[in-house]
Design a protein around this motif. Structure first.
Motif, PDB file in Angstrom:
ATOM      1  N   VAL A   1      -6.979   9.307  -3.496  1.00  0.00           N
ATOM      2  CA  VAL A   1      -5.605   8.361  -3.066  1.00  0.00           C
ATOM      3  C   VAL A   1      -6.749   7.483  -4.046  1.00  0.00           C
ATOM      4  CG1 VAL A   1      -4.406   7.200  -1.934  1.00  0.00           C
ATOM      5  CG2 VAL A   1      -4.750   9.452  -1.207  1.00  0.00           C
TER       6      VAL A   1
ATOM      7  N   CYS B   1       6.087   9.312  -2.800  1.00  0.00           N
ATOM      8  CA  CYS B   1       5.453   8.686  -2.173  1.00  0.00           C
ATOM      9  C   CYS B   1       6.803   7.646  -1.312  1.00  0.00           C
ATOM     10  CB  CYS B   1       4.864   7.800  -3.632  1.00  0.00           C
ATOM     11  SG  CYS B   1       5.616   7.284  -4.441  1.00  0.00           S
TER      12      CYS B   1
ATOM     13  N   ALA C   1       2.090  14.574   4.690  1.00  0.00           N
ATOM     14  CA  ALA C   1       1.469  13.370   4.420  1.00  0.00           C
ATOM     15  C   ALA C   1      -0.425  13.997   3.613  1.00  0.00           C
ATOM     16  CB  ALA C   1       0.464  12.729   5.434  1.00  0.00           C
TER      17      ALA C   1
ATOM     18  N   THR D   1       0.881  -1.281  -0.287  1.00  0.00           N
ATOM     19  CA  THR D   1      -0.413  -0.106  -0.210  1.00  0.00           C
ATOM     20  C   THR D   1       0.815   1.590  -0.078  1.00  0.00           C
ATOM     21  OG1 THR D   1      -0.074   0.322   2.613  1.00  0.00           O
ATOM     22  CG2 THR D   1      -1.768  -1.317   1.325  1.00  0.00           C
TER      23      THR D   1
ATOM     24  N   LEU E   1      -2.706   9.381  -7.159  1.00  0.00           N
ATOM     25  CA  LEU E   1      -3.002  10.420  -6.782  1.00  0.00           C
ATOM     26  C   LEU E   1      -3.585  11.394  -7.019  1.00  0.00           C
ATOM     27  CD1 LEU E   1      -3.492  12.048  -3.596  1.00  0.00           C
ATOM     28  CD2 LEU E   1      -1.277  12.891  -4.353  1.00  0.00           C
TER      29      LEU E   1
ATOM     30  N   HIS F   1      -7.147  15.957  -3.168  1.00  0.00           N
ATOM     31  CA  HIS F   1      -6.803  14.545  -3.986  1.00  0.00           C
ATOM     32  C   HIS F   1      -7.238  13.241  -3.392  1.00  0.00           C
ATOM     33  CE1 HIS F   1      -3.706  17.395  -2.178  1.00  0.00           C
ATOM     34  NE2 HIS F   1      -2.947  17.014  -3.122  1.00  0.00           N
TER      35      HIS F   1
ATOM     36  N   SER G   1      -3.766  13.018   1.989  1.00  0.00           N
ATOM     37  CA  SER G   1      -4.761  11.790   2.163  1.00  0.00           C
ATOM     38  C   SER G   1      -5.616  12.750   1.335  1.00  0.00           C
ATOM     39  CB  SER G   1      -4.925  11.627   3.708  1.00  0.00           C
ATOM     40  OG  SER G   1      -5.903  12.806   4.362  1.00  0.00           O
ATOM     41  N   HIS G   2      -6.992  11.412   1.822  1.00  0.00           N
ATOM     42  CA  HIS G   2      -7.859  11.462   0.870  1.00  0.00           C
ATOM     43  C   HIS G   2      -8.942  12.952   1.056  1.00  0.00           C
ATOM     44  CE1 HIS G   2     -10.967  10.041  -2.420  1.00  0.00           C
ATOM     45  NE2 HIS G   2     -11.429  10.325  -2.201  1.00  0.00           N
ATOM     46  N   SER G   3      -9.160  13.824  -0.063  1.00  0.00           N
ATOM     47  CA  SER G   3      -9.170  15.242   0.276  1.00  0.00           C
ATOM     48  C   SER G   3     -10.525  15.231  -0.734  1.00  0.00           C
ATOM     49  CB  SER G   3      -8.701  16.315   0.880  1.00  0.00           C
ATOM     50  OG  SER G   3      -7.527  16.242  -0.210  1.00  0.00           O
TER      51      SER G   3
ATOM     52  N   GLN H   1       1.669   5.214   0.383  1.00  0.00           N
ATOM     53  CA  GLN H   1       1.372   6.671   1.314  1.00  0.00           C
ATOM     54  C   GLN H   1       2.471   7.892   0.436  1.00  0.00           C
ATOM     55  OE1 GLN H   1      -0.290   7.113   4.621  1.00  0.00           O
ATOM     56  NE2 GLN H   1      -0.152   9.578   3.584  1.00  0.00           N
ATOM     57  N   TRP H   2       1.597   9.059   0.657  1.00  0.00           N
ATOM     58  CA  TRP H   2       1.499  10.528  -0.723  1.00  0.00           C
ATOM     59  C   TRP H   2       2.329  11.469   0.346  1.00  0.00           C
ATOM     60  CZ3 TRP H   2       1.834   9.248  -5.421  1.00  0.00           C
ATOM     61  CH2 TRP H   2       1.461   8.257  -6.321  1.00  0.00           C
ATOM     62  N   TYR H   3       2.976  12.010  -0.069  1.00  0.00           N
ATOM     63  CA  TYR H   3       4.187  13.421   1.470  1.00  0.00           C
ATOM     64  C   TYR H   3       3.418  14.421  -0.712  1.00  0.00           C
ATOM     65  CZ  TYR H   3       4.991   9.656   4.196  1.00  0.00           C
ATOM     66  OH  TYR H   3       5.041   8.349   5.402  1.00  0.00           O
TER      67      TYR H   3
END
Length: 869
Positions: free
Chosen positions: A154, A174, A145, A131, A159, A152, A147-149, A133-135
């Protein structure tokens, strides 16, 4: 008897969790399994070496795997009851790998256009189950970090960034994570978003040659370079300055990326632009710059004649037709016929047509003939306008004109001369040169001369006064030569040499004003420009005829020369003879003498003489101790005559010399005393302390109280830097006829005397005040012959422990005394002179003059000390 039962020996099996490969830093467990139900003890071996730390256990756990744990592992079991062993397991290889690094890609590929969304994809190739993780880097350069918003999205390994939040320069990273591993992957390389504006369409016009001629069609082409798959939309500005779409019609033909405007609908000032459209990214481009159509009438050719008019009799003529700024034209020629009017001219025995030129045979060139031309081309629907007509002018042969360089006359000996032959208004001539010889007459010029096209250069040493030259023009395309020029007669004179002078003299003194003058006579030239040079330098120090140095120093001394140049030319005179300027560092000091020795009887004449060795240009100035410097007597001669001496003429006199503007003055001479017999002179000025030298800040008292009648007497003083002054508040305090100075300074150095209201005066005395540490204790009044004289060194506090000092007379060592004191028992006239003392630590005193007088007469001379020079 019971037979033993033999069973197969069990074999151990090794498993690794998690399965290999294992990443550095992870926890890994190796398990040894023996299927039998016996109670086993276990032995572990790595790469043929026992692992003591894992002995007896069926599991061997490594908490943080490193490169050193890589290798082949085996195990075997031993039963605790009978020490029987299982078979050793097959080797299992533990593979240790670096943490994987994700690959981060961008869709669409960079650059991104304004208004587009962006999808980033993170992938760890060769490994499953990750899995991600995005930065993103925030404005303070910190990683945060993502996240889904609402900005953005994910979705697994992707992304998506909403289009209105895509910013140029944003950076993303990432990293992979998985639940069955204790560590994450490495970070990916960063991706920096590049956001660009929409591409702009470029609009070009065919024909490229602007303007468009009336009746011609126009094709516009729209192009977006670097991007494919575009269709194009066309727009035209209507009369209300609005842009309206242009589509296929009877007036406009649209074909892919081109728009063709029919010839009769092309209007001057019409404006067009275009834009690209497409289904994929981006949907539309920016509009192109607008194109404004320029429509003009048909061009008019320019018709020129070769040779230029006028044409000389017997010459052929070539006409050239040209439409400037437009290419691809062919030309048609016309001539005016008196009977038929305008008729076409074509190739014939009289006329030769070659492209844009028409050549008329020489015997058919007639004065007054008129010709025209017109342009035609295949890609234009109409011809050009007619040119203006050309009327042929035929004249007789021209006359050559001869000019001389240099233009000035006369020429200096050694200067070369260049003659230029010219036939004005006509090109293509070559020239022939001739010289008038007294014996042979007119002869061609060759030897000692350089011919270069239209010029003839005569070498400097062959230029002779009175020589005569002339020229004539010739050319291959003309049947005859031009007429001869008028003749030129050369005038030659000798090059002049400057004469130099120095004012006031060749030998001057530092601070004087010096003027060097350069004079050039002869050569027939008056407008000279001058240059002065000093030996050792190639740069001119002055460009004026008179070179003035306002305040000379030693560095101005040296050898000078001057040279003249004729203004506006490259002509020079000879260099002058060198003159040497000598600058003396020391200011001169005249010697003052008198025609009369001893006291001067009242009524007798006395002449004073001021002698100066360097006497050139000096004027002489005379002063008396009762005068201020600005009241100097100025007879301006080296002598000063008192025709009949009176009582008031007695006293001290000085002279000095001056010359130049502004006036440069010498030092004052030593003082000369004139004693007039019949006057009452005495040492009536009392000085306390009674010595000639004093320390600054000490006190001093000067008194006239010793006079027989002191009423009306006062103390007076004089220095070269001030006026004659009384003892007043700026000098000291006055009590009766006594002047008290409470704190001396060097400005108090000077000549002091007593003076009565009736003009009588005492003998003057010299007072010297110093800031130094040593003074000489010497008498302030003259010493009488036969009396004793004691001289001693005095010191400013603190007094030195060593009193040894040297006493000097007239600059020569007289004695060295351990007490710093010297006594002359019987003073004689030979003891007169300048005295000073010197201490090895404290330094030396100023100099003071000690005067010796006879027993009954006052000395004739009192010389000022060095401090008053």
């Amino acid at each position: 008897m019971i037979r033993p039962v033999f069973t197969a020996r069990p074999k151990a099996t090794v498993t690794i969790h998690p399965a290999s490969p294992v990443f550095i830093g992870e926890t890994v467990t190796l398990t040894c399994d023996i299927g039998s139900g016996h109670h086993w003890q276990y032995d572990w071996v790595k790469d043929s070496k026992p692992l003591s730390e894992a002995r007896w256990r069926n599991e061997y756990t490594i908490s943080k795997v490193a490169e050193s744990h890589r290798g082949d592992y085996t195990c075997k079991g031993r039963r605790s009851t009978d020490s029987r062993y299982s078979e050793t397991s097959d080797a299992v290889t533990l593979t240790v790998s670096d943490l994987p690094k994700p690959t981060l890609t961008v869709e669409p590929e960079r650059p991104v256009f304004s208004g587009e969304s962006v999808t980033l994809k993170c992938e760890i190739k060769g490994y499953d189950g990750w899995t991600y993780q995005w930065y993103k880097q925030d404005p303070w350069s910190r990683w945060t970090a993502v996240s889904h918003s609402e900005y953005h999205t994910v979705n697994g390994d992707t992304l998506t960034i909403r289009r209105d939040t895509v910013n140029h320069g944003d950076q993303y990273w990432c990293r992979g994570e998985r639940h069955d591993r204790s560590t994450s992957s490495q970070y990916s390389d960063p991706v920096t978003l590049t956001v660009k504006t929409l591409p702009t369409a470029e609009l070009t016009v065919e024909p490229k040659r602007s303007p468009v001629f009336s009746g011609e069609s126009v094709t516009l082409k729209c192009e977006i370079k670097g991007y494919d798959g575009w269709t194009y939309q066309w727009y035209k500005q209507d009369p209300w300055s609005r842009w309206t779409a242009v589509s296929q019609s009877v007036h406009h033909t649209v074909n892919g990326d081109t728009l063709t405007i029919r010839g009769d609908t092309v209007i001057n000032g019409d404006q067009y632009l275009c834009r690209g459209e497409r289904h994929d990214r981006p949907t539309s481009s920016e509009y192109s710059s607008s194109v404004t159509l320029t429509v003009k009438d048909l061009p008019k050719p320019t018709l020129t004649v070769e040779p230029e008019r006028p044409v000389f009799s017997g010459e052929s003529v070539t006409l050239k037709c040209e439409i400037k700024g437009y290419y691809g034209w062919t030309y048609q020629w016309y001539k005016l016929d008196k009977q038929s009017g305008l008729t076409a001219v074509s190739q014939s025995e009289y006329h030769t047509v070659n492209g844009d030129t028409l050549t008329i045979r020489r015997d058919t060139v007639n004065h007054g003939d008129q010709y025209w031309c017109r342009g035609e081309r295949h890609d234009r629907s109409t011809s050009s306008q007619y040119s203006d007509p050309v009327t042929l002018t035929v004249k007789t042969l021209p006359t050559a004109e001869l000019t001389v360089e240099p233009k000035w006359s006369p020429v200096f000996s050694g200067e070369s001369v260049t003659l230029t032959c010219e036939i004005k208004g006509h090109d293509g001539w070559t020239y022939r040169w001739y010289k008038h010889d007294k014996q042979s007459g007119l002869t061609a010029v060759s030897q000692y001369h350089t011919v270069n096209r239209d010029t003839l250069t005569i070498r400097g040493d062959t230029v002779i006064n009175g020589d005569q030259y002339l020229c004539r023009g010739e050319r291959h395309d003309r049947p005859t030569s031009s007429e001869y020029s008028s003749s030129v007669t050369l005038t030659v004179k000798e090059r002049p040499k400057p004469a130099v002078s120095i004012q006031p003299d060749h030998q001057v003194f530092r601070g004087e004003t010096v003027t060097l003058r350069c004079d050039i006579q002869g050569g027939g030239v008056s407008n000279w420009q001058y240059s002065w040079f000093k030996a050792g330098s190639s740069t001119a120090v002055s460009n004026k005829q008179h070179y003035s140095i306002s305040s000379v120093t030693a560095s101005d001394g040296g050898t000078y020369t001057c040279i003249g140049a004729v203004r506006g030319t490259s002509r020079y005179s000879h260099t002058s003879e060198a003159v040497t300027l000598t600058v003396s560092a020391e200011k001169p000091k005249p010697e003052l003498t008198s025609s009369h020795k001893g006291a001067a009887p009242i009524g007798n004449p006395v002449v004073l003489y001021c002698k100066l060795d360097q006497s050139a240009g000096w004027r002489f100035y005379w002063s008396k101790h009762t005068q201020s410097p600005e009241n100097e007597t100025k007879p301006e001669t080296h002598s000063y005559t008192i025709s009949s001496v009176s009582v008031s003429d007695g006293g001290q006199y000085w002279c000095r010399a001056g010359r130049g503007t502004p006036v440069y003055y010498t030092h004052y001479s030593d003082a000369l005393w004139i004693n007039v017999t019949g006057t009452t002179r005495s040492d009536s000025l009392t000085v306390s302390p009674s010595r000639a030298q004093h320390f600054s800040a000490d006190s001093l008292s000067l008194s006239c109280e010793g006079q027989s009648d002191s009423t009306g007497w006062r103390v007076r003083r004089y220095t070269h830097s001030e006026k004659v002054s009384n003892c007043s508040s700026d000098l000291g305090s006055v009590t009766g006829s006594t002047c008290n100075i409470s704190s001396l300074s060097t400005s108090h150095t000077g000549v002091y005397w007593c003076e009565s209201e009736s003009g009588e005066s005492s003998n003057p005395v010299n007072i010297t005040v110093t800031n130094g540490s040593v003074i000489l204790d010497s008498p302030v009044h003259p010493v009488t012959e036969g009396d004793p004289l004691t001289l001693r060194c005095l010191y400013r506090d603190p007094k030195p422990s060593n009193l040894t000092a040297e006493l000097y007379k007239d600059g020569s060592l007289l004695q060295t005394q351990t007490t710093g004191e010297m006594t002359i028992r019987t003073v004689s006239k030979s003891d007169e002179g300048l005295y000073h003392c010197k201490h090895p630590e404290k330094g030396e005193s100023p100099q003071s003059w000690i005067s010796v007088r006879g027993e009954k007469t006052i000395s004739d001379y009192l010389i000022l000390s060095a401090a008053l020079q």
